[in-house]
Design a protein around this motif. Sequence first.
Motif, PDB file in Angstrom:
ATOM      1  N   PHE A   1       0.846  -1.192   0.000  1.00 20.18           N
ATOM      2  CA  PHE A   1       0.000   0.000   0.000  1.00 20.18           C
ATOM      3  C   PHE A   1       0.879   1.239   0.000  1.00 20.18           C
ATOM      4  O   PHE A   1       1.933   1.263   0.627  1.00 20.18           O
ATOM      5  CB  PHE A   1      -0.867  -0.021   1.265  1.00 20.18           C
ATOM      6  CG  PHE A   1      -1.449   1.299   1.647  1.00 20.18           C
ATOM      7  CD1 PHE A   1      -2.633   1.733   1.071  1.00 20.18           C
ATOM      8  CD2 PHE A   1      -0.830   2.101   2.575  1.00 20.18           C
ATOM      9  CE1 PHE A   1      -3.169   2.959   1.411  1.00 20.18           C
ATOM     10  CE2 PHE A   1      -1.358   3.324   2.918  1.00 20.18           C
ATOM     11  CZ  PHE A   1      -2.535   3.754   2.339  1.00 20.18           C
ATOM     12  N   GLU A   2       0.436   2.287  -0.714  1.00 15.85           N
ATOM     13  CA  GLU A   2       1.072   3.605  -0.602  1.00 15.85           C
ATOM     14  C   GLU A   2      -0.022   4.643  -0.426  1.00 15.85           C
ATOM     15  O   GLU A   2      -0.942   4.726  -1.238  1.00 15.85           O
ATOM     16  CB  GLU A   2       1.876   3.967  -1.854  1.00 15.85           C
ATOM     17  CG  GLU A   2       2.852   2.911  -2.332  1.00 15.85           C
ATOM     18  CD  GLU A   2       2.374   2.280  -3.621  1.00 15.85           C
ATOM     19  OE1 GLU A   2       1.164   1.971  -3.713  1.00 15.85           O
ATOM     20  OE2 GLU A   2       3.191   2.083  -4.524  1.00 15.85           O
ATOM     21  N   ALA A   3       0.048   5.436   0.628  1.00 12.00           N
ATOM     22  CA  ALA A   3      -0.898   6.533   0.811  1.00 12.00           C
ATOM     23  C   ALA A   3      -0.673   7.576  -0.278  1.00 12.00           C
ATOM     24  O   ALA A   3       0.460   7.805  -0.706  1.00 12.00           O
ATOM     25  CB  ALA A   3      -0.718   7.171   2.182  1.00 12.00           C
ATOM     26  N   PRO A   4      -1.736   8.240  -0.743  1.00 12.76           N
ATOM     27  CA  PRO A   4      -1.575   9.289  -1.759  1.00 12.76           C
ATOM     28  C   PRO A   4      -0.654  10.416  -1.315  1.00 12.76           C
ATOM     29  O   PRO A   4      -0.008  11.058  -2.143  1.00 12.76           O
ATOM     30  CB  PRO A   4      -3.007   9.794  -1.968  1.00 12.76           C
ATOM     31  CG  PRO A   4      -3.882   8.666  -1.537  1.00 12.76           C
ATOM     32  CD  PRO A   4      -3.154   8.006  -0.411  1.00 12.76           C
ATOM     33  N   ALA A   5      -0.608  10.672  -0.018  1.00 12.65           N
ATOM     34  CA  ALA A   5       0.283  11.690   0.532  1.00 12.65           C
ATOM     35  C   ALA A   5       0.602  11.308   1.966  1.00 12.65           C
ATOM     36  O   ALA A   5      -0.147  10.568   2.615  1.00 12.65           O
ATOM     37  CB  ALA A   5      -0.361  13.078   0.471  1.00 12.65           C
ATOM     38  N   TYR A   6       1.697  11.813   2.473  1.00  8.37           N
ATOM     39  CA  TYR A   6       2.087  11.561   3.861  1.00  8.37           C
ATOM     40  C   TYR A   6       1.592  12.657   4.798  1.00  8.37           C
ATOM     41  O   TYR A   6       1.786  12.553   6.013  1.00  8.37           O
ATOM     42  CB  TYR A   6       3.608  11.469   3.953  1.00  8.37           C
ATOM     43  CG  TYR A   6       4.162  10.079   3.801  1.00  8.37           C
ATOM     44  CD1 TYR A   6       3.665   9.189   2.852  1.00  8.37           C
ATOM     45  CD2 TYR A   6       5.210   9.644   4.617  1.00  8.37           C
ATOM     46  CE1 TYR A   6       4.188   7.916   2.722  1.00  8.37           C
ATOM     47  CE2 TYR A   6       5.747   8.369   4.487  1.00  8.37           C
ATOM     48  CZ  TYR A   6       5.226   7.514   3.540  1.00  8.37           C
ATOM     49  OH  TYR A   6       5.755   6.255   3.417  1.00  8.37           O
ATOM     50  N   ALA A   7       0.992  13.707   4.248  1.00 15.50           N
ATOM     51  CA  ALA A   7       0.503  14.807   5.069  1.00 15.50           C
ATOM     52  C   ALA A   7      -0.751  15.390   4.444  1.00 15.50           C
ATOM     53  O   ALA A   7      -0.866  15.488   3.215  1.00 15.50           O
ATOM     54  CB  ALA A   7       1.574  15.892   5.214  1.00 15.50           C
ATOM     55  N   LYS A   8      -1.694  15.751   5.298  1.00 19.71           N
ATOM     56  CA  LYS A   8      -2.906  16.418   4.861  1.00 19.71           C
ATOM     57  C   LYS A   8      -3.444  17.193   6.053  1.00 19.71           C
ATOM     58  O   LYS A   8      -3.635  16.631   7.128  1.00 19.71           O
ATOM     59  CB  LYS A   8      -3.942  15.406   4.366  1.00 19.71           C
ATOM     60  CG  LYS A   8      -5.170  16.037   3.717  1.00 19.71           C
ATOM     61  CD  LYS A   8      -6.092  14.961   3.150  1.00 19.71           C
ATOM     62  CE  LYS A   8      -7.296  15.583   2.457  1.00 19.71           C
ATOM     63  NZ  LYS A   8      -8.217  14.538   1.926  1.00 19.71           N
ATOM     64  N   HIS A   9      -3.692  18.496   5.835  1.00 20.30           N
ATOM     65  CA  HIS A   9      -4.066  19.371   6.944  1.00 20.30           C
ATOM     66  C   HIS A   9      -2.930  19.314   7.975  1.00 20.30           C
ATOM     67  O   HIS A   9      -1.772  19.457   7.637  1.00 20.30           O
ATOM     68  CB  HIS A   9      -5.416  18.967   7.537  1.00 20.30           C
ATOM     69  CG  HIS A   9      -6.504  18.839   6.503  1.00 20.30           C
ATOM     70  ND1 HIS A   9      -6.894  19.892   5.710  1.00 20.30           N
ATOM     71  CD2 HIS A   9      -7.270  17.777   6.146  1.00 20.30           C
ATOM     72  CE1 HIS A   9      -7.860  19.495   4.905  1.00 20.30           C
ATOM     73  NE2 HIS A   9      -8.101  18.211   5.143  1.00 20.30           N
TER      74      HIS A   9
END
Length: 405
Positions: free
Chosen positions: A292-300
């Motif tokens: 799995f890879e998250a679309p981004a490592y940071a959000k808000h």
Amino acid sequence: MTTTTHTTRIGVVGGSIAGCAAALAAAQAVPDATVVVFERSAGELRDRGAGIGIQHERFAELVAAGLLDASLPATTNTAREWYAWGGEASGLGKLIWPQPFPFNAYNWGHLHRSLRGRLPSHVEYRGDARVVSASPTESGASVTLADGTVEHFDLLLGADGYRSVVREAMFPGVVPEFAGYLCWRGLSDFAELEGLPTDSFFTVGFPHGHLVAYPIPADDGRRQFNWVLYSMVPPELTGDLRTATSIPPGAASDGLLDFMDALLTRELPPLWAAALRKTALEDVFIQPIYDFEAPAYAKHRMLLLGDAGAVARPHAGAGAVKAMQDAATLLRLWPTATDLDDLATRYDAARRPAGHAVVALARRIGEAQVLHTPDWSAFDEATFVPWLTAQMELPDGTEIGGRRL
């Protein structure tokens, strides 16, 4: 970083290796911050892992970053010995290649206790504190605990593994995918084994799978035999594994244990089969393989570390290292970030590509060494080395053990 008018509150969801490393980085970067770690389990974490191999240079980098203790107990290994069984009646099988392998082996429990022991006294580590949801707020993020309590933070670090509630808040419905195979794992007393080399990592190949094994230090000074057996398994034995899960000791079905036992008899040279059978069946645990890879490592104001951001199959030998590198990167970036939003942006840019690359490398290895295996017994060193070398490194420098920090 510009100062705020109130004490910065940093929440860490997950108290395992990634969570302790994240809390340590936050506490060092912002010494006057309130740092709270939420760990769902009570007591010591003993069921999260067994052996960990760490590449020498990656270990030294993490020591330099202040995350690891150079004196952490380890077994020193000289090579990774690759074997195959060509039908020998006894012994280890055919030695294909003793690969130079600059790794030492560690005990997961030692590593976790070392990290937790390095946390400053003002870090609040809460065991038996299960976070059931997280959400962004105007000034940061909040978490809701199983007892209904809601707590608010300026920054929330999601270090809560492959079933991360923080990631679910950031990217609803984005979850790990089953890779199509699983592994059985176990430990036994190395002193009870006969005929095995004592100072190497070992890999034994067979159709649609392989065995990885190596000695690790035990709590009492002995050495344990840590083993991981990968194989494809008929779907009727596994059930639906689309939802990420693991099967702890004592919970494995008779069907999966019987399949493993038959696999040992059919595919492994007798000394290796006998070594694995030293682990009692009730102590074997099973790990379906996901990535799995998250679309981004940071959000808000929410950041992901470790398996919450990228789940790599174990073949790359970089899961724990990747988690600690995430924390080390936060610590490096924090002093020069203009505010927490800038920190989040820069952290994502630094760690998302690195995490995704480890996942890609581990997928490549899994395809070659489990899903589409060669005729291992046909290899000799001259044919094996180029086949293996093609799997072990990506053009960006990601390699077995992870990317340079």
